[in-house]
Design an enzyme around this catalytic site. Structure first.
Site, short mmCIF file in Angstrom:
data_model
loop_
_atom_site.label_atom_id
_atom_site.label_comp_id
_atom_site.label_asym_id
_atom_site.label_seq_id
_atom_site.Cartn_x
_atom_site.Cartn_y
_atom_site.Cartn_z
N LYS A 1 2.48 9.03 -7.36
CA LYS A 1 3.24 7.79 -7.20
C LYS A 1 3.30 7.04 -8.52
CE LYS A 1 3.04 3.61 -4.28
NZ LYS A 1 2.25 2.96 -3.21
N SER B 1 4.85 2.03 0.69
CA SER B 1 5.43 2.13 -0.63
C SER B 1 5.34 3.53 -1.26
CB SER B 1 4.75 1.12 -1.56
OG SER B 1 3.36 1.36 -1.67
N SER C 1 0.96 1.87 3.13
CA SER C 1 1.75 2.63 2.16
C SER C 1 1.43 4.11 2.02
CB SER C 1 1.65 1.97 0.79
OG SER C 1 2.14 0.66 0.84
#
Length: 484
Positions: A80, A155, A179
């Site tokens: 990420k 996220s 997330s």
């Protein structure tokens, strides 16, 4: 060997690399080819690591030399874009950080590399990791591989979409409220949010409110989660919340000597839950009972009396807003709507802040009592399957609720720091994945990993892949619907 390299899990890839059935170069190239074919539709990958093939060639030489290999030797992984990667862009989903290149790896990245894994790419996220939809002004919107009209969540949405579609076998995400687990549920993969502090946050941003943030593994198999967790966990001498030794796991012997006790809960305390999601949780409860667990319906009164979402936002506004103001100072025009929303929300009063802290303590007290009686809790991950892009509210069983309700079943375990795992166990009428969540007591990650392995074996949707993962040219149109 797996029928397709792109859908081998990381454990299998490490095995066939070790036995010289396939070279790390072939594995990395297969995933790069997959990215080239599918990423224009998904927009899951935002930056390639320039040296992945070079690292794969070096890994191949080590295999041929007969040297001892790490547990993930030659296996590619993605990260990420809020997690620092040395020499590779880490832009945090924001024009404010455009072109930012860290000098050092985050601790979690360094640990996977030390195990022999090869960094392949960085994945998309909402700006500053603060939304349940993966979209931003810098790298755009990510689409769900099961239907491009739907979000993969946030996220860690770019990471979940990448793994689900076979662009990556293993990845790193982060979680402040949903997330890791929400995106995993929306795309049909698995993700683990370990006990708070188990995996150091060193090299991740933002870190506020730091006591709710977690970094964790995402994958397509439970055994990959277990392997990655074993490599990632343990203090690093830098993160003050990461102090517990890895060997401390109160669940290590619980399921080997006696049946695990599992309580299941669908709605009370989590808000309105879609009927299909509720049915999936009940089916998972039945599967665990058939596997030998003692399974009971339960209630958690504190969850019914205290809004975990309200507690989270009161604490988050007090702590995150000052950091966001500092990061965006004199650059407010570059900020996307999600961070704008955080900055525009009224400040939390000191009275409300103290009340929220006390409510968080009461939630922890509730779970202390609960885990004296049960080894785990089975519940929903999200109240609905992956929604279409851009919604600010959802209709669930005829009731209109704000989009923040997406956090209802996940944020309690950030507030309390409990380990929680997301795994697919069903499919919606629209063909979207449906997940369930497993939660254990603090430092008992082996419990949720074991229960997840039982569900994985019993899963009615095991080994299903998104339609984007078959014949792209004939089965998937740009509008995200199958041609079949």
């Amino acid at each position: 060997m797996c029928s397709e390299l792109i859908y081998c899990d990381a454990t299998k890839l490490a095995e066939i690399i070790r036995t010289k059935e396939v070279s790390p170069v072939e594995v990395v190239q297969a995933h790069l080819d997959r990215m080239q074919a599918l990423n224009p539709k998904l927009n899951a990958i935002v930056t390639l690591a320039d040296n992945s093939l070079e690292m794969a060639k070096a890994a191949e030489a080590v295999v041929l030399s007969g040297e001892e290999l790490g547990p993930l030797h030659g296996v590619p992984f993605t990260v990420k874009d809020s997690i620092d990667t040395a020499g590779v862009l880490t832009q945090r989903g924001s024009p404010i950080f455009k072109g930012r290149i860290p000098e050092t790896d985050a601790l979690s990245v360094a640990r996977l590399k030390s195990a022999g894994a090869i960094l392949l790419a960085k994945t998309n996220l909402p700006e500053f990791s603060y939304a349940t939809e993966t979209d931003n002004l810098l790298t755009g919107r990510t689409n769900n591989p099961w239907n491009l009209n739907h979000t993969p969540g946030g996220s860690s949405g770019g990471e979940s979409a990448s793994i689900a579609a076979g662009l990556s076998p293993l990845g790193l995400g982060s979680d402040v409220a949903i997330s890791l687990r929400g995106p995993a549920a929306h795309t049909g993969i698995v993700a683990l949010k370990a006990t708070h502090g188990r995996i150091p946050m060193t090299g991740l941003w933002p870190r506020v409110p730091r006591r709710f943030w977690h970094v964790g593994p995402m994958a397509r198999s439970v055994r990959d989660l277990a392997l990655a967790y074993s490599l990632l966990a343990g203090p690093d001498g830098a993160d003050g919340f990461s102090t517990a030794p890895l060997g401390l796991d109160s669940g290590l012997d619980a399921w080997s000597n006696q049946p695990l006790r599992v309580g299941w809960l669908v709605e009370l305390g989590f808000g309105t839950i879609d009927h299909e999601v509720a049915a999936t949780v009940k089916a998972a409860a039945a599967a665990l009972s058939s596997a030998g667990c003692i399974v009971d319906p339960v209630q958690l009164p504190a969850l019914e009396l205290i809004s975990s979402i309200d507690v989270f936002f009161k604490l988050q506004k007090m702590e995150a807003k000052p950091a966001f103001r500092e990061a965006t100072k004199n650059q407010e025009g570059k900020v996307f709507k999600y961070v704008q929303g955080v900055l525009a929300n009224p400040d939390t009063s000191m009275k409300d802040y103290v009340q929220a802290e006390q409510q968080a303590e009461r939630l922890r007290d509730q779970f202390v009592k609960y885990f004296q009686r049960y080894d785990a809790l089975l519940c929903p991950v999200t109240p609905i399957p992956a929604p279409v892009h851009g919604l600010s509210e959802f209709v669930i069983n005829g009731e209109t609720v704000p989009a923040t309700n997406m956090l209802g079943a996940t944020v309690p375990f950030n507030i309390t720091g409990l380990p929680a795992l997301s795994i697919r166990f069903g499919t919606s009428g629209e063909g979207l994945p449906l997940g369930v969540q497993l939660v254990s007591g603090w430092f008992a990650e082996s419990v949720v990993l074991h229960l997840a392995s039982l569900l994985e074996m019993a899963s009615p949707v095991r080994n299903l892949h998104p339609p984007v993962g078959t014949d792209v040219s004939s089965r998937l149109h740009l509008d995200g619907h199958s041609s079949q």
